[in-house]
Scaffold this motif. Structure first.
Motif, PDB file in Angstrom:
ATOM      1  N   PRO A  86       0.794  -1.231   0.000  1.00 20.19           N
ATOM      2  CA  PRO A  86       0.000   0.000   0.000  1.00 20.19           C
ATOM      3  C   PRO A  86       0.831   1.289   0.000  1.00 20.19           C
ATOM      4  O   PRO A  86       0.321   2.358  -0.323  1.00 20.19           O
ATOM      5  CB  PRO A  86      -0.832  -0.089   1.286  1.00 20.19           C
ATOM      6  N   TYR A  87       2.099   1.190   0.342  1.00 18.21           N
ATOM      7  CA  TYR A  87       2.960   2.369   0.428  1.00 18.21           C
ATOM      8  C   TYR A  87       3.806   2.586  -0.827  1.00 18.21           C
ATOM      9  O   TYR A  87       4.514   3.585  -0.924  1.00 18.21           O
ATOM     10  CB  TYR A  87       3.877   2.260   1.658  1.00 18.21           C
ATOM     11  N   LEU A  88       3.730   1.677  -1.774  1.00 23.49           N
ATOM     12  CA  LEU A  88       4.584   1.774  -2.963  1.00 23.49           C
ATOM     13  C   LEU A  88       4.327   3.034  -3.775  1.00 23.49           C
ATOM     14  O   LEU A  88       5.256   3.597  -4.353  1.00 23.49           O
ATOM     15  CB  LEU A  88       4.427   0.530  -3.841  1.00 23.49           C
ATOM     16  N   GLU A  89       3.081   3.481  -3.836  1.00 25.91           N
ATOM     17  CA  GLU A  89       2.758   4.698  -4.595  1.00 25.91           C
ATOM     18  C   GLU A  89       3.490   5.913  -4.039  1.00 25.91           C
ATOM     19  O   GLU A  89       3.739   6.872  -4.765  1.00 25.91           O
ATOM     20  CB  GLU A  89       1.244   4.951  -4.597  1.00 25.91           C
ATOM     21  N   LYS A  90       3.827   5.884  -2.752  1.00 23.34           N
ATOM     22  CA  LYS A  90       4.591   6.971  -2.133  1.00 23.34           C
ATOM     23  C   LYS A  90       6.096   6.733  -2.277  1.00 23.34           C
ATOM     24  O   LYS A  90       6.851   7.667  -2.499  1.00 23.34           O
ATOM     25  CB  LYS A  90       4.278   7.055  -0.632  1.00 23.34           C
ATOM     26  N   ILE A  91       6.515   5.498  -2.094  1.00 23.90           N
ATOM     27  CA  ILE A  91       7.943   5.169  -1.997  1.00 23.90           C
ATOM     28  C   ILE A  91       8.643   5.151  -3.353  1.00 23.90           C
ATOM     29  O   ILE A  91       9.740   5.696  -3.494  1.00 23.90           O
ATOM     30  CB  ILE A  91       8.125   3.806  -1.287  1.00 23.90           C
ATOM     31  N   VAL A  92       8.054   4.530  -4.347  1.00 24.71           N
ATOM     32  CA  VAL A  92       8.762   4.281  -5.610  1.00 24.71           C
ATOM     33  C   VAL A  92       8.999   5.542  -6.448  1.00 24.71           C
ATOM     34  O   VAL A  92      10.110   5.708  -6.970  1.00 24.71           O
ATOM     35  CB  VAL A  92       8.054   3.166  -6.426  1.00 24.71           C
ATOM     36  N   PRO A  93       8.046   6.454  -6.621  1.00 25.67           N
ATOM     37  CA  PRO A  93       8.307   7.625  -7.472  1.00 25.67           C
ATOM     38  C   PRO A  93       9.550   8.448  -7.095  1.00 25.67           C
ATOM     39  O   PRO A  93      10.343   8.793  -7.977  1.00 25.67           O
ATOM     40  CB  PRO A  93       7.015   8.435  -7.392  1.00 25.67           C
ATOM     41  N   PRO A  94       9.784   8.757  -5.799  1.00 18.37           N
ATOM     42  CA  PRO A  94      11.009   9.508  -5.508  1.00 18.37           C
ATOM     43  C   PRO A  94      12.283   8.708  -5.779  1.00 18.37           C
ATOM     44  O   PRO A  94      13.312   9.285  -6.154  1.00 18.37           O
ATOM     45  CB  PRO A  94      10.889   9.879  -4.027  1.00 18.37           C
ATOM     46  N   VAL A  95      12.211   7.405  -5.626  1.00 18.59           N
ATOM     47  CA  VAL A  95      13.377   6.560  -5.943  1.00 18.59           C
ATOM     48  C   VAL A  95      13.637   6.618  -7.442  1.00 18.59           C
ATOM     49  O   VAL A  95      14.780   6.821  -7.877  1.00 18.59           O
ATOM     50  CB  VAL A  95      13.164   5.103  -5.462  1.00 18.59           C
ATOM     51  N   LEU A  96      12.580   6.490  -8.233  1.00 15.67           N
ATOM     52  CA  LEU A  96      12.742   6.558  -9.692  1.00 15.67           C
ATOM     53  C   LEU A  96      13.255   7.924 -10.132  1.00 15.67           C
ATOM     54  O   LEU A  96      14.079   8.011 -11.048  1.00 15.67           O
ATOM     55  CB  LEU A  96      11.419   6.232 -10.392  1.00 15.67           C
ATOM     56  N   SER A  97      12.801   8.986  -9.470  1.00 14.55           N
ATOM     57  CA  SER A  97      13.283  10.310  -9.879  1.00 14.55           C
ATOM     58  C   SER A  97      14.765  10.488  -9.547  1.00 14.55           C
ATOM     59  O   SER A  97      15.470  11.203 -10.256  1.00 14.55           O
ATOM     60  CB  SER A  97      12.438  11.416  -9.268  1.00 14.55           C
ATOM     61  N   CYS A  98      15.244   9.846  -8.511  1.00 21.06           N
ATOM     62  CA  CYS A  98      16.667   9.947  -8.157  1.00 21.06           C
ATOM     63  C   CYS A  98      17.557   9.132  -9.096  1.00 21.06           C
ATOM     64  O   CYS A  98      18.768   9.340  -9.137  1.00 21.06           O
ATOM     65  CB  CYS A  98      16.894   9.518  -6.711  1.00 21.06           C
ATOM     66  N   ILE A  99      16.965   8.229  -9.869  1.00 15.46           N
ATOM     67  CA  ILE A  99      17.748   7.444 -10.828  1.00 15.46           C
ATOM     68  C   ILE A  99      18.322   8.343 -11.914  1.00 15.46           C
ATOM     69  O   ILE A  99      19.342   8.015 -12.518  1.00 15.46           O
ATOM     70  CB  ILE A  99      16.890   6.292 -11.410  1.00 15.46           C
ATOM     71  N   THR A 100      17.704   9.488 -12.140  1.00 13.69           N
ATOM     72  CA  THR A 100      18.210  10.417 -13.162  1.00 13.69           C
ATOM     73  C   THR A 100      19.010  11.562 -12.545  1.00 13.69           C
ATOM     74  O   THR A 100      19.292  12.549 -13.220  1.00 13.69           O
ATOM     75  CB  THR A 100      17.037  10.989 -13.992  1.00 13.69           C
ATOM     76  N   ASP A 101      19.382  11.438 -11.294  1.00 17.89           N
ATOM     77  CA  ASP A 101      20.122  12.484 -10.589  1.00 17.89           C
ATOM     78  C   ASP A 101      21.446  12.779 -11.279  1.00 17.89           C
ATOM     79  O   ASP A 101      22.048  11.900 -11.904  1.00 17.89           O
ATOM     80  CB  ASP A 101      20.381  12.032  -9.142  1.00 17.89           C
ATOM     81  N   GLN A 102      21.922  14.021 -11.158  1.00 13.82           N
ATOM     82  CA  GLN A 102      23.198  14.388 -11.763  1.00 13.82           C
ATOM     83  C   GLN A 102      24.385  13.767 -11.030  1.00 13.82           C
ATOM     84  O   GLN A 102      25.445  13.584 -11.604  1.00 13.82           O
ATOM     85  CB  GLN A 102      23.350  15.904 -11.801  1.00 13.82           C
ATOM     86  N   ASP A 103      24.208  13.427  -9.759  1.00 21.46           N
ATOM     87  CA  ASP A 103      25.271  12.835  -8.954  1.00 21.46           C
ATOM     88  C   ASP A 103      25.250  11.307  -9.137  1.00 21.46           C
ATOM     89  O   ASP A 103      24.245  10.656  -8.845  1.00 21.46           O
ATOM     90  CB  ASP A 103      25.063  13.199  -7.483  1.00 21.46           C
ATOM     91  N   SER A 104      26.358  10.743  -9.585  1.00 24.22           N
ATOM     92  CA  SER A 104      26.393   9.304  -9.866  1.00 24.22           C
ATOM     93  C   SER A 104      26.198   8.460  -8.607  1.00 24.22           C
ATOM     94  O   SER A 104      25.615   7.381  -8.668  1.00 24.22           O
ATOM     95  CB  SER A 104      27.706   8.912 -10.549  1.00 24.22           C
ATOM     96  N   ARG A 105      26.632   8.955  -7.445  1.00 21.27           N
ATOM     97  CA  ARG A 105      26.437   8.204  -6.201  1.00 21.27           C
ATOM     98  C   ARG A 105      24.950   8.167  -5.832  1.00 21.27           C
ATOM     99  O   ARG A 105      24.472   7.167  -5.308  1.00 21.27           O
ATOM    100  CB  ARG A 105      27.265   8.796  -5.053  1.00 21.27           C
TER     101      ARG A 105
END
Length: 167
Positions: A86-105
């Protein structure tokens, strides 16, 4: 009587630390706290804790905060275990957005967080399959070899989950 914070201040400080060991220690605290909340049925507290990890960490301009938020979201998912869906709708989007972060770490941590989340929720993650597939394609060409390596592990896990769901 003052309200008890959802996450102790020392844990929040350690999530934002530069040293991995401190972030890792803090993530274990997050996992244990979420387990306690889940066992007690305190869903509002779980939602509030996840909101803090997103707003104060994954959306923060400082890379160490984003890394702490990612490891924290993965830890929260592990703490939720079978109650995570039930919490995936909150948890996954910010994780996916960080996959395109400018910082490789940060990209590395996002990929690692998605790996741990996938291990917990397995096929329940399929609602995000198009976005995950798109990000895995992007990560396979990442300039950082550590990100590429972690993306390969995540890709293999996703393939294993798909194969297991087809049985």
């Amino acid at each position: 009587m003052p309200e008890t914070p959802l996450i102790p201040a020392a844990v929040l400080e350690n999530l934002a630390e530069q040293l991995y060991e401190k972030r890792k220690s803090a993530s274990i605290e997050v996992e244990n706290t979420v387990k306690q909340y889940a066992d007690a049925g305190e869903h509002e507290k779980i939602g509030g804790l996840i909101n803090v990890l997103i707003s104060d960490f994954t959306n923060y301009p400082e890379p160490n905060h984003r890394k702490g938020g990612l490891i924290g979201l993965a830890a929260a998912t592990v703490g939720l275990s079978t109650q995570a869906t039930p919490y995936l709708e909150k948890i996954v989007p910010p994780v996916l957005s960080c996959i395109t972060d400018q910082d490789s770490r940060v990209r590395f941590y996002a990929c690692e967080a998605l790996y741990h989340i996938s291990k917990v929720v397995r096929g329940d993650l399929f609602v995000f399959a198009p976005q995950i597939d798109e990000e895995l394609d992007r990560l396979s060409m990442d300039s950082d070899p550590n990100v590429q390596s972690t993306a390969r592990l995540l890709n293999q896990l996703v393939k294993d989950i798909i194969a297991e769901s087809e049985k």
